[in-house]
Design an enzyme around this catalytic site. Structure first.
Site, PDB file in Angstrom:
ATOM      1  N   HIS A  13      -3.491   7.307   2.710  1.00  0.00           N
ATOM      2  CA  HIS A  13      -3.800   6.127   2.188  1.00  0.00           C
ATOM      3  C   HIS A  13      -5.234   5.809   2.639  1.00  0.00           C
ATOM      4  O   HIS A  13      -5.708   5.913   3.892  1.00  0.00           O
ATOM      5  CB  HIS A  13      -2.685   5.040   2.557  1.00  0.00           C
ATOM      6  CG  HIS A  13      -2.965   3.511   2.355  1.00  0.00           C
ATOM      7  ND1 HIS A  13      -3.668   3.310   1.147  1.00  0.00           N
ATOM      8  CD2 HIS A  13      -3.109   2.508   3.011  1.00  0.00           C
ATOM      9  CE1 HIS A  13      -3.822   2.048   1.207  1.00  0.00           C
ATOM     10  NE2 HIS A  13      -3.504   1.582   2.432  1.00  0.00           N
ATOM     11  N   CYS A  40       0.961  -1.334   0.042  1.00  0.00           N
ATOM     12  CA  CYS A  40      -0.048  -0.001  -0.076  1.00  0.00           C
ATOM     13  C   CYS A  40       0.870   1.224   0.056  1.00  0.00           C
ATOM     14  O   CYS A  40       0.322   2.449  -0.303  1.00  0.00           O
ATOM     15  CB  CYS A  40      -0.927  -0.002   1.170  1.00  0.00           C
ATOM     16  SG  CYS A  40      -1.750  -1.196   1.023  1.00  0.00           S
ATOM     17  N   ASN A  79     -10.076  -0.139  -0.080  1.00  0.00           N
ATOM     18  CA  ASN A  79      -8.663   0.160  -0.222  1.00  0.00           C
ATOM     19  C   ASN A  79      -8.170  -0.354  -1.422  1.00  0.00           C
ATOM     20  O   ASN A  79      -8.065  -1.396  -1.630  1.00  0.00           O
ATOM     21  CB  ASN A  79      -8.058  -0.814   0.961  1.00  0.00           C
ATOM     22  CG  ASN A  79      -6.698  -0.600   1.236  1.00  0.00           C
ATOM     23  OD1 ASN A  79      -5.929  -0.166   0.417  1.00  0.00           O
ATOM     24  ND2 ASN A  79      -6.126  -1.094   2.209  1.00  0.00           N
TER      25      ASN A  79
HETATM   26  N1  ACO Z   1     -18.700  -8.812   8.554  1.00  0.00           N
HETATM   27  C1  ACO Z   1     -18.954  -9.138   9.923  1.00  0.00           C
HETATM   28  N2  ACO Z   1     -18.164  -9.548  10.695  1.00  0.00           N
HETATM   29  C2  ACO Z   1     -16.999  -9.621  10.724  1.00  0.00           C
HETATM   30  C3  ACO Z   1     -16.469  -9.472   9.441  1.00  0.00           C
HETATM   31  C4  ACO Z   1     -17.296  -8.849   8.433  1.00  0.00           C
HETATM   32  N3  ACO Z   1     -16.693  -8.380   7.082  1.00  0.00           N
HETATM   33  N4  ACO Z   1     -15.047  -9.513   9.657  1.00  0.00           N
HETATM   34  C5  ACO Z   1     -14.883  -9.873  10.844  1.00  0.00           C
HETATM   35  N5  ACO Z   1     -16.003 -10.019  11.443  1.00  0.00           N
HETATM   36  C6  ACO Z   1     -16.059 -10.348  12.690  1.00  0.00           C
HETATM   37  C7  ACO Z   1     -14.887 -11.301  13.251  1.00  0.00           C
HETATM   38  O1  ACO Z   1     -15.346 -12.721  13.090  1.00  0.00           O
HETATM   39  C8  ACO Z   1     -15.128 -11.052  14.992  1.00  0.00           C
HETATM   40  O2  ACO Z   1     -16.440 -11.909  15.293  1.00  0.00           O
HETATM   41  P1  ACO Z   1     -16.064 -12.424  16.630  1.00  0.00           P
HETATM   42  O3  ACO Z   1     -16.054 -11.638  17.702  1.00  0.00           O
HETATM   43  O4  ACO Z   1     -17.363 -13.441  16.598  1.00  0.00           O
HETATM   44  O5  ACO Z   1     -14.886 -13.386  16.545  1.00  0.00           O
HETATM   45  C9  ACO Z   1     -15.632  -9.702  14.979  1.00  0.00           C
HETATM   46  O6  ACO Z   1     -15.984  -9.504  13.775  1.00  0.00           O
HETATM   47  C10 ACO Z   1     -14.525  -8.811  15.296  1.00  0.00           C
HETATM   48  O7  ACO Z   1     -13.226  -9.061  14.493  1.00  0.00           O
HETATM   49  P2  ACO Z   1     -12.066  -8.067  14.387  1.00  0.00           P
HETATM   50  O8  ACO Z   1     -11.099  -8.651  13.474  1.00  0.00           O
HETATM   51  O9  ACO Z   1     -11.383  -8.316  15.994  1.00  0.00           O
HETATM   52  O10 ACO Z   1     -12.684  -6.863  14.352  1.00  0.00           O
HETATM   53  P3  ACO Z   1     -11.906  -5.338  14.387  1.00  0.00           P
HETATM   54  O11 ACO Z   1     -12.616  -4.559  15.148  1.00  0.00           O
HETATM   55  O12 ACO Z   1     -10.327  -5.547  14.308  1.00  0.00           O
HETATM   56  O13 ACO Z   1     -12.015  -4.956  12.734  1.00  0.00           O
HETATM   57  C11 ACO Z   1     -10.700  -4.676  10.635  1.00  0.00           C
HETATM   58  C12 ACO Z   1     -11.345  -5.540  11.477  1.00  0.00           C
HETATM   59  C13 ACO Z   1     -11.804  -3.698  10.203  1.00  0.00           C
HETATM   60  C14 ACO Z   1     -10.160  -5.254   9.614  1.00  0.00           C
HETATM   61  C15 ACO Z   1      -9.622  -3.839  11.516  1.00  0.00           C
HETATM   62  O14 ACO Z   1      -8.971  -4.476  12.255  1.00  0.00           O
HETATM   63  C16 ACO Z   1      -9.061  -2.834  10.718  1.00  0.00           C
HETATM   64  O15 ACO Z   1      -9.566  -1.889  10.035  1.00  0.00           O
HETATM   65  N6  ACO Z   1      -7.924  -2.930  10.730  1.00  0.00           N
HETATM   66  C17 ACO Z   1      -6.944  -2.385   9.520  1.00  0.00           C
HETATM   67  C18 ACO Z   1      -6.409  -3.270   8.475  1.00  0.00           C
HETATM   68  C19 ACO Z   1      -6.350  -2.565   7.412  1.00  0.00           C
HETATM   69  O16 ACO Z   1      -6.608  -1.504   7.102  1.00  0.00           O
HETATM   70  N7  ACO Z   1      -5.662  -3.240   6.432  1.00  0.00           N
HETATM   71  C20 ACO Z   1      -5.715  -2.507   5.188  1.00  0.00           C
HETATM   72  C21 ACO Z   1      -4.138  -3.338   4.618  1.00  0.00           C
HETATM   73  S1  ACO Z   1      -2.897  -2.297   5.437  1.00  0.00           S
HETATM   74  C22 ACO Z   1      -3.259  -0.887   5.013  1.00  0.00           C
HETATM   75  O17 ACO Z   1      -3.893  -0.544   3.856  1.00  0.00           O
HETATM   76  C23 ACO Z   1      -3.026   0.155   6.215  1.00  0.00           C
END
Ligand code: ACO
Length: 341
Positions: A268, A133, A298
């Site tokens: 980004h 990214c 993204n």
């Molecule tokens: N829909 C519904 N539920 C979901 C989804 C979805 N798409 N994805 C995950 N869940 C569920 C999980 O299974 C979990 O359920 P559980 O509690 O029953 O086990 C719950 O939601 C929480 O999951 P987490 O992964 O802990 O959720 P979090 O609050 O961390 O959000 C997210 C996840 C949005 C990916 C967050 O961590 C994030 O934004 N991280 C940054 C990642 C990113 O931006 N990556 C891009 C590449 S790097 C970059 O560009 C910076």
């Protein structure tokens, strides 16, 4: 590259006087391309166990564009580059170098940059670079250095990504987050001086020890295992906020600027919550932060140039404005670029 070696048949060596003056890399034009098809969260939730509410609340994403088979990495990059050249009022023949940032090249080789070179009818040289990214910021930094050193006068810096190809469409934790697209800028050698346009600073960082929190478990060119994106979202989120905050502070300090000097943040576009955190850090009101994540999701290396292009075209970013760009991605890689438009 030898200083005296012309990069195209009609190129003249840069005179000694100009070399000493250290030309500045000026953003002369921007362009973007998004695939025609957009898929909303609701549409996605018909095939993936997710919901519009979950995706919007956690990420700010409402839809993503998904490439059709003909919308390859090279195709999208070429369209974005054509638009950037048109905006700069330049011809492809004037381009000395094409730097294409991508994690999803069409082939292991030739470099997708060279497919673009052929499609545009450009001369010079080109190569792909891989920094996930952060790829566009890395490309900008590389081209800026070549221009400042007097090696080249004009570069196309492109980010083009087809992440839909490396998604595990069964993994709701990742497949809802990404989209396809391309963005490009034309960099042209200009005069350096206070208040004049150009890239004022670039800062690059990486930490290979964090490679396992965001990676692709396969390889380009491997038909048996092209690979899927694998991510520890929580860890990436944590590092993104910390590292990006550090990098914007670093850019301000290196230029002796107070945060109030920044007119626009072009971050980004990974997640609205990360974007908001950095905007807050800079004390910028939301309307001074260019945000496309709701419509583009993204698009990895394409996200910063796509957002920049949108804000330039709709007249928000104007000549003379000070624009801070930043990105973080797999590797981990991260960095910033500060430019006066
Ligand atoms: N829909 C519904 N539920 C979901 C989804 C979805 N798409 N994805 C995950 N869940 C569920 C999980 O299974 C979990 O359920 P559980 O509690 O029953 O086990 C719950 O939601 C929480 O999951 P987490 O992964 O802990 O959720 P979090 O609050 O961390 O959000 C997210 C996840 C949005 C990916 C967050 O961590 C994030 O934004 N991280 C940054 C990642 C990113 O931006 N990556 C891009 C590449 S790097 C970059 O560009 C910076």
């Amino acid at each position: 590259m030898d200083q005296q070696t012309p990069t195209r048949p009609d190129a003249r060596p840069i005179p000694e006087t100009q070399r000493r003056a250290q030309p500045r890399a000026v953003i002369a034009g921007t362009g973007g391309y998004l695939p025609e098809a957009a898929v909303s969260n609701d549409e996605l939730s018909r095939t993936v166990d997710t919901s519009d509410a979950w995706i919007r609340e956690r990420t700010g994403i409402g839809q993503r564009h998904i490439a059709a088979p003909h919308e390859t990495c090279a195709f999208m990059a070429t369209r974005a580059a054509e638009r950037a050249l048109a905006a700069a009022g330049m011809q492809a023949a004037e381009v000395d170098a094409i730097l294409l940032a991508t994690a999803t090249p069409d082939e292991a080789f030739p470099a997708t940059a060279l497919r673009v070179q052929a499609a545009l009818g450009a001369g010079g040289f080109g190569f792909d670079l891989s920094a996930a990214c952060s790829g566009f910021i890395y490309g900008l930094a590389t081209a800026e250095a070549m221009i400042a050193a007097g090696r080249i006068r004009t570069a196309l810096v492109i980010g083009s990504e087809v992440y839909s190809r490396i998604m595990n469409w069964q993994d709701r934790g990742t497949c809802v987050l990404f989209g396809d697209g391309a963005g490009a800028v034309v960099l042209r050698a200009g005069q350096a001086g206070a208040g004049l346009p150009g890239i004022l600073s670039v800062h690059l960082h990486s930490d290979g020890r964090l490679g396992d929190i965001l990676y692709v478990d396969g390889a380009v060119g491997r038909r048996d295992k092209p690979g899927h994106l694998v991510m520890n979202g929580r860890e990436v989120f944590r590092h993104a906020v910390t590292r990006l905050s550090e990098t914007v502070e670093e850019a301000l300090a290196a230029n002796g600027l107070d945060k109030s000097a920044i007119d626009w943040l072009v971050p980004h576009q990974a997640n609205k919550r990360i974007i908001d955190a950095i905007g807050k850090r800079l004390g910028l009101p939301a309307e001074r932060v260019v945000t496309t994540v709701e419509r583009h999701a993204n698009t990895s290396a394409a996200s910063v140039p796509l957002a920049l292009d949108e804000a330039v075209r709709d007249g928000r970013i104007k000549p003379g404005d000070l624009v801070l760009m930043e990105a973080l991605g797999g590797g981990l890689t991260w960095g910033s670029a500060l430019a006066r438009m």
